[in-house]
Write an enzyme that holds these catalytic residues in place. Structure first.
Site, PDB file in Angstrom:
ATOM      1  N   LYS A 212       0.944  -1.246   0.036  1.00 59.56           N
ATOM      2  CA  LYS A 212       0.021  -0.074  -0.128  1.00 59.56           C
ATOM      3  C   LYS A 212       0.936   1.356   0.199  1.00 59.56           C
ATOM      4  CE  LYS A 212      -1.895  -1.379   3.669  1.00 59.56           C
ATOM      5  NZ  LYS A 212      -2.660  -1.652   4.968  1.00 59.56           N
TER       6      LYS A 212
ATOM      7  N   THR B 136      -8.378   9.793   8.024  1.00 55.68           N
ATOM      8  CA  THR B 136      -8.264   8.663   7.264  1.00 55.68           C
ATOM      9  C   THR B 136      -8.030   7.510   8.538  1.00 55.68           C
ATOM     10  OG1 THR B 136      -5.947   9.347   7.395  1.00 55.68           O
ATOM     11  CG2 THR B 136      -7.069   9.776   5.402  1.00 55.68           C
TER      12      THR B 136
ATOM     13  N   GLY C  47      -8.176   4.228  10.040  1.00 58.82           N
ATOM     14  CA  GLY C  47      -8.747   3.012  10.135  1.00 58.82           C
ATOM     15  C   GLY C  47      -8.648   2.447   8.598  1.00 58.82           C
ATOM     16  N   THR C  48      -7.951   3.313   7.799  1.00 63.64           N
ATOM     17  CA  THR C  48      -7.824   2.841   6.277  1.00 63.64           C
ATOM     18  C   THR C  48      -7.061   1.612   6.182  1.00 63.64           C
ATOM     19  OG1 THR C  48      -5.697   4.278   6.126  1.00 63.64           O
ATOM     20  CG2 THR C  48      -8.075   5.232   5.393  1.00 63.64           C
ATOM     21  N   GLY C  49      -6.206   1.154   6.819  1.00 63.71           N
ATOM     22  CA  GLY C  49      -5.509   0.075   6.463  1.00 63.71           C
ATOM     23  C   GLY C  49      -6.175  -1.195   7.058  1.00 63.71           C
ATOM     24  N   CYS C  50      -7.165  -1.065   8.244  1.00 62.24           N
ATOM     25  CA  CYS C  50      -7.897  -2.164   8.752  1.00 62.24           C
ATOM     26  C   CYS C  50      -9.004  -2.248   7.903  1.00 62.24           C
ATOM     27  CB  CYS C  50      -8.337  -1.803  10.103  1.00 62.24           C
ATOM     28  SG  CYS C  50      -7.196  -1.458  11.454  1.00 62.24           S
TER      29      CYS C  50
END
Length: 266
Positions: A174, A205, A207-210
């Site tokens: 990512k 932003t 929590g984007t990865g989760c």
């Protein structure tokens, strides 16, 4: 039969990341979500103020309860915290016929560390070989490899291939932490795919990865191929980021809007 996905992660009391974000992402993808909580965090949009890992025996009991009754099609792994929890989760998943998305959660958006340094090796050795998809951001990929974060597309690909050699079937590098007006995600596996999006100007932003990893797991639970699950999750996440400011949650890094496609827009 209803598709079921399981999240194994920490709880975010602010609701923007971790277990809460994963379950929202599953629901947005129309997948039933189950959960195994590995840690409890006291956090909001500004900071993480306390973290307590749950005992391995309790995590093991949750895993046994879920697998004893539910036909889980895919698992998303987030915060594990320490080597004992990594080993506990790896032992419970080994040999099971399901898709596994590993999001190597190491540092919160606030900068607080969520994975003990001594657990990085355990994660690398015990879980990466089981992963269907590994989804590191650039700092996490560097941490797993003991290198500096990639600063070019060539370095991003090289680190992705180095992680692929550790056992996962696919690696999604990512690129949100890189500079520039375009965000570039690189999916590396039997074939490679590039997913790009214009960088959106928002502080919301959290929590984007989760959420991205959970949305991928939802697609795999529904029987999608990995590239298709990633492509759908990428499109959905970009919409969730675009709509994030409309939520107006908290005074720090607010969450993305998981239900942007479902809630009426004012």
């Amino acid at each position: 039969m209803t598709a079921i996905a399981l999240t194994i992660a920490g709880s975010d009391s602010g609701g923007g990341a971790g277990i809460q974000a994963d379950l929202k992402s599953f629901a947005a993808m129309r997948v039933y979500g189950a959960s195994v909580i590995t840690a409890i965090t006291a956090q909001n949009t500004r900071a993480v103020t306390a973290v307590m890992a749950l005992p391995a025996r309790l995590v093991r009991a949750q895993l046994e309860a879920v697998f004893d009754d539910l036909a889980v099609g895919a698992v998303k792994i987030g915060m594990l915290g320490d080597p004992e929890l990594v080993a506990t989760v790896a032992a419970a998943l080994k040999g099971r016929d399901l898709a596994l998305v590993v999001d190597p959660v190491m540092v919160a958006k606030s900068g607080d560390r969520l994975l003990a340094a001594e657990a990085v090796a355990a994660l690398r050795e015990a879980l990466l070989p089981l992963a269907t998809v590994l989804t590191p951001n650039l700092p996490e990929a560097a941490d797993l490899l003991g290198e500096a974060p990639a600063s070019s597309h060539e370095a991003q690909e090289a680190q992705g291939r180095a992680l692929l050699s550790l056992g996962p079937a696919w690696v999604l590098m990512k690129g949100g932490h890189a500079g520039g007006e375009e965000c570039r995600d690189l999916l590396i596996g039997p074939v490679s795919h590039v997913f790009t999006a214009e960088r959106q100007q928002t502080k919301n932003t959290h929590g984007t990865g989760c959420s991205y990893a959970a949305a991928i797991a939802a697609g795999l639970a529904q029987g999608m191929a990995v590239p298709d699950a990633v492509a759908r999750a990428h499109r959905w996440l970009q919409g969730a980021i675009r709509a994030a400011d409309a939520l107006q949650i908290g005074s720090g890094h607010g969450p993305v809007h998981h239900f942007h496609a479902l809630w009426p827009q004012s």
